[in-house]
Design a protein around this motif. Structure first.
Motif, PDB file in Angstrom:
ATOM      1  N   LEU A 239       8.604  29.813 -36.115  1.00 28.75           N
ATOM      2  CA  LEU A 239       9.726  29.158 -35.447  1.00 28.75           C
ATOM      3  C   LEU A 239       9.331  27.748 -35.043  1.00 28.75           C
ATOM      4  CD1 LEU A 239      10.803  32.103 -33.083  1.00 28.75           C
ATOM      5  CD2 LEU A 239      11.695  31.565 -35.371  1.00 28.75           C
ATOM      6  N   ASN A 240      10.329  26.869 -34.918  1.00 27.47           N
ATOM      7  CA  ASN A 240      10.063  25.520 -34.412  1.00 27.47           C
ATOM      8  C   ASN A 240      11.246  25.054 -33.578  1.00 27.47           C
ATOM      9  OD1 ASN A 240      11.952  23.727 -36.075  1.00 27.47           O
ATOM     10  ND2 ASN A 240      10.853  24.827 -37.701  1.00 27.47           N
ATOM     11  N   ILE A 241      11.048  23.991 -32.840  1.00 24.59           N
ATOM     12  CA  ILE A 241      12.018  23.545 -31.853  1.00 24.59           C
ATOM     13  C   ILE A 241      13.312  23.020 -32.480  1.00 24.59           C
ATOM     14  CG2 ILE A 241      11.287  21.130 -31.652  1.00 24.59           C
ATOM     15  CD1 ILE A 241      11.550  21.538 -28.557  1.00 24.59           C
ATOM     16  N   ASN A 242      13.304  22.725 -33.784  1.00 21.43           N
ATOM     17  CA  ASN A 242      14.507  22.231 -34.442  1.00 21.43           C
ATOM     18  C   ASN A 242      15.428  23.343 -34.930  1.00 21.43           C
ATOM     19  OD1 ASN A 242      14.062  19.425 -34.178  1.00 21.43           O
ATOM     20  ND2 ASN A 242      12.576  19.492 -35.835  1.00 21.43           N
ATOM     21  N   MET A 243      14.983  24.595 -34.815  1.00 25.94           N
ATOM     22  CA  MET A 243      15.820  25.718 -35.233  1.00 25.94           C
ATOM     23  C   MET A 243      16.906  25.963 -34.192  1.00 25.94           C
ATOM     24  SD  MET A 243      13.075  28.435 -36.772  1.00 25.94           S
ATOM     25  CE  MET A 243      12.346  28.156 -38.399  1.00 25.94           C
ATOM     26  N   PRO A 244      18.106  26.363 -34.629  1.00 25.66           N
ATOM     27  CA  PRO A 244      19.197  26.614 -33.677  1.00 25.66           C
ATOM     28  C   PRO A 244      18.813  27.559 -32.554  1.00 25.66           C
ATOM     29  CG  PRO A 244      20.035  26.637 -35.917  1.00 25.66           C
ATOM     30  CD  PRO A 244      18.543  26.537 -36.030  1.00 25.66           C
ATOM     31  N   SER A 245      18.061  28.600 -32.855  1.00 25.39           N
ATOM     32  CA  SER A 245      17.681  29.563 -31.818  1.00 25.39           C
ATOM     33  C   SER A 245      16.829  28.913 -30.734  1.00 25.39           C
ATOM     34  CB  SER A 245      16.923  30.740 -32.437  1.00 25.39           C
ATOM     35  OG  SER A 245      15.741  30.295 -33.086  1.00 25.39           O
ATOM     36  N   MET A 246      15.876  28.090 -31.137  1.00 25.33           N
ATOM     37  CA  MET A 246      14.952  27.491 -30.179  1.00 25.33           C
ATOM     38  C   MET A 246      15.542  26.258 -29.500  1.00 25.33           C
ATOM     39  SD  MET A 246      12.356  29.456 -29.977  1.00 25.33           S
ATOM     40  CE  MET A 246      13.600  30.751 -30.120  1.00 25.33           C
ATOM     41  N   ILE A 258       5.519  25.151 -22.993  1.00 30.95           N
ATOM     42  CA  ILE A 258       4.457  25.946 -23.622  1.00 30.95           C
ATOM     43  C   ILE A 258       3.615  25.084 -24.566  1.00 30.95           C
ATOM     44  CG2 ILE A 258       4.007  27.874 -25.204  1.00 30.95           C
ATOM     45  CD1 ILE A 258       6.491  29.248 -23.998  1.00 30.95           C
ATOM     46  N   SER A 259       4.254  24.124 -25.222  1.00 34.74           N
ATOM     47  CA  SER A 259       3.521  23.256 -26.154  1.00 34.74           C
ATOM     48  C   SER A 259       2.802  22.112 -25.440  1.00 34.74           C
ATOM     49  CB  SER A 259       4.474  22.706 -27.217  1.00 34.74           C
ATOM     50  OG  SER A 259       5.518  21.960 -26.618  1.00 34.74           O
ATOM     51  N   GLY A 260       2.911  22.053 -24.104  1.00 35.90           N
ATOM     52  CA  GLY A 260       2.160  21.069 -23.322  1.00 35.90           C
ATOM     53  C   GLY A 260       2.823  19.717 -23.181  1.00 35.90           C
ATOM     54  N   VAL A 261       4.081  19.603 -23.564  1.00 38.47           N
ATOM     55  CA  VAL A 261       4.779  18.316 -23.489  1.00 38.47           C
ATOM     56  C   VAL A 261       5.204  18.008 -22.056  1.00 38.47           C
ATOM     57  CG1 VAL A 261       6.799  17.014 -24.278  1.00 38.47           C
ATOM     58  CG2 VAL A 261       5.547  18.490 -25.883  1.00 38.47           C
ATOM     59  N   ILE A 262       5.638  19.031 -21.312  1.00 39.17           N
ATOM     60  CA  ILE A 262       6.061  18.839 -19.925  1.00 39.17           C
ATOM     61  C   ILE A 262       5.384  19.875 -19.025  1.00 39.17           C
ATOM     62  CG2 ILE A 262       8.305  17.849 -20.557  1.00 39.17           C
ATOM     63  CD1 ILE A 262       9.597  20.552 -19.991  1.00 39.17           C
ATOM     64  N   LYS A 263       5.395  19.617 -17.728  1.00 37.12           N
ATOM     65  CA  LYS A 263       4.815  20.533 -16.759  1.00 37.12           C
ATOM     66  C   LYS A 263       5.814  21.634 -16.398  1.00 37.12           C
ATOM     67  CE  LYS A 263       1.806  17.024 -14.684  1.00 37.12           C
ATOM     68  NZ  LYS A 263       1.447  16.312 -13.428  1.00 37.12           N
ATOM     69  N   TYR A 264       5.303  22.672 -15.730  1.00 37.22           N
ATOM     70  CA  TYR A 264       6.132  23.825 -15.389  1.00 37.22           C
ATOM     71  C   TYR A 264       7.317  23.423 -14.525  1.00 37.22           C
ATOM     72  CZ  TYR A 264       7.485  28.457 -13.717  1.00 37.22           C
ATOM     73  OH  TYR A 264       8.186  29.599 -13.415  1.00 37.22           O
ATOM     74  N   GLU A 265       7.056  22.637 -13.477  1.00 36.25           N
ATOM     75  CA  GLU A 265       8.147  22.254 -12.579  1.00 36.25           C
ATOM     76  C   GLU A 265       9.193  21.393 -13.289  1.00 36.25           C
ATOM     77  OE1 GLU A 265       4.460  19.736 -11.436  1.00 36.25           O
ATOM     78  OE2 GLU A 265       4.929  21.799 -12.055  1.00 36.25           O
ATOM     79  N   ASP A 266       8.744  20.610 -14.274  1.00 44.44           N
ATOM     80  CA  ASP A 266       9.700  19.816 -15.064  1.00 44.44           C
ATOM     81  C   ASP A 266      10.542  20.722 -15.954  1.00 44.44           C
ATOM     82  OD1 ASP A 266       8.782  17.374 -14.033  1.00 44.44           O
ATOM     83  OD2 ASP A 266       7.178  17.268 -15.516  1.00 44.44           O
ATOM     84  N   MET A 267       9.903  21.771 -16.476  1.00 47.64           N
ATOM     85  CA  MET A 267      10.639  22.727 -17.306  1.00 47.64           C
ATOM     86  C   MET A 267      11.742  23.390 -16.494  1.00 47.64           C
ATOM     87  SD  MET A 267      10.900  26.292 -17.624  1.00 47.64           S
ATOM     88  CE  MET A 267       9.320  26.910 -17.033  1.00 47.64           C
ATOM     89  N   VAL A 268      11.422  23.792 -15.288  1.00 50.75           N
ATOM     90  CA  VAL A 268      12.417  24.443 -14.429  1.00 50.75           C
ATOM     91  C   VAL A 268      13.569  23.480 -14.134  1.00 50.75           C
ATOM     92  CG1 VAL A 268      12.849  25.516 -12.190  1.00 50.75           C
ATOM     93  CG2 VAL A 268      10.693  25.961 -13.393  1.00 50.75           C
ATOM     94  N   TYR A 269      13.233  22.278 -13.745  1.00 51.52           N
ATOM     95  CA  TYR A 269      14.252  21.280 -13.410  1.00 51.52           C
ATOM     96  C   TYR A 269      15.132  20.958 -14.622  1.00 51.52           C
ATOM     97  CZ  TYR A 269      16.331  16.789 -12.173  1.00 51.52           C
ATOM     98  OH  TYR A 269      17.219  15.756 -11.950  1.00 51.52           O
ATOM     99  N   LYS A 270      14.473  20.688 -15.761  1.00 50.26           N
ATOM    100  CA  LYS A 270      15.222  20.334 -16.971  1.00 50.26           C
ATOM    101  C   LYS A 270      16.060  21.516 -17.473  1.00 50.26           C
ATOM    102  CE  LYS A 270      11.972  16.806 -18.678  1.00 50.26           C
ATOM    103  NZ  LYS A 270      12.929  15.697 -18.854  1.00 50.26           N
TER     104      LYS A 270
END
Length: 316
Positions: A239-246, A258-270
């Motif tokens: 799977l990759n981030i460009n797939m409709p499901s992801m 999970i891929s390390g692009v953003i921090k946990y708190e940023d993930m929650v906010y976003k």
């Protein structure tokens, strides 16, 4: 026996609503009051192994109130609005054979629109062209493709969200195959749905309350194991981030974390912000909808009673 009105068309109930509005709870309540069977109208609930992040009904809920068109695709697969319409029509016909009433419930407004209005005469997918568009998406990103679409077909560019890669790809593909824009092609003949429709929209009276529900829902998903579910999908390797499901709301932000692009708190906010934006787009669709009966989700029993009254008053 399925009830008919003077047009002799079968009846169907449509229940629209933004995310976290209480659609599932209302559908389950209606199932106890009317001879209905439920069909899911949701582009995320179609995927297997994506249960927590999509807010899929629980096994207990599905045991008492089955939903059709859930878990019909692997996350690696695509699923179009035209495929949904074909599948939904088959399910609706089967429900009628069971002497029951189809009740279509969900928040994917484009699926509802396609179901009601029918399909334009659009070309079949072209593997070579689609592959070339996929390459551009991987190299230059979704925003580049969206900007390209806006130049070719401004109306489609305005209606299609910049993150909706699948629909952007399809609009570009149609143009490259036919030489006509997606907007032009959609004006060709369609086959509208041959049912008498009872259409309802559910949402909280207050937008602020909806936002609070969205935030609480996202945090409850995290507490229920959304991260573990996402890591399993991430670690599959196919799977990759460009797939409709992801690219579904929540999974997209979790993938970045999970891929390390953003921090946990940023993930929650976003994730919460993206869900609110999704709800805003859903409400915009609903505001432009014709023949909707509006329901307040603050009291599900009252909302269900209103549906029952409107539906029964139309029956002879």
């Amino acid at each position: 026996m399925n009830k008919l009105n003077i047009t002799n068309k079968p009846k169907a109930i449509l229940l629209l609503g933004p995310t976290a509005s209480g659609k599932t709870k209302l559908a389950i309540t209606l199932h106890q009051m009317l001879p209905i069977e439920i069909i899911s109208v949701d582009s995320a609930l179609i995927y297997r192994q994506m249960n927590i992040g999509t807010g899929k009904p629980t096994p207990e809920e599905l045991s008492s109130t089955p939903h059709r068109l859930l878990d019909i695709k692997d996350p690696s697969e695509r699923y179009s609005a035209s495929e949904f319409r074909q599948d939904a029509l088959i399910e609706m016909k089967q429900i009628l054979k069971n002497d029951r009433i189809p009740c279509l419930v969900g928040g994917t407004m484009f699926y509802f629109k396609t179901l009601i209005e029918g399909l334009s005469i659009l070309p079949s997918a072209d593997f070579y062209i689609r592959h070339k568009i996929d390459q551009i998406a991987n190299e230059k990103g979704t925003n580049f493709l969206h900007e390209k679409l806006c130049k070719i077909d401004p109306k489609s560019g305005y209606l299609i969200h910049p993150n909706d890669l699948q629909r952007i790809q399809r609009a570009l593909e149609v143009f490259y195959i036919t030489g006509k824009t997606f907007t032009e092609m959609k004006k060709l003949s369609k086959e509208p749905l041959q049912y008498d429709l009872y259409q309802f929209a559910i949402m909280p009276y207050s937008r602020e309350l909806l936002h609070k529900r969205i935030e609480l829902r996202f945090k409850n998903m995290l507490a229920s194991g959304f991260e573990d579910e996402s890591r399993y999908l991430f670690e599959r390797g196919d799977l990759n981030i460009n797939m409709p499901s992801m690219r579904c709301v929540g999974y997209r932000q979790m993938w970045s974390y999970i891929s390390g692009v953003i921090k946990y708190e940023d993930m929650v906010y976003k994730g919460i912000c993206a869900t609110k934006q999704l709800a805003k787009r859903q409400i915009t669709w609903m505001r432009k909808w014709n023949n909707l009966h509006w329901l307040d989700s603050d009291n599900i029993q009252i909302a269900a009673s209103k549906v029952l009254k409107i539906f029964n008053n139309s029956t002879y």
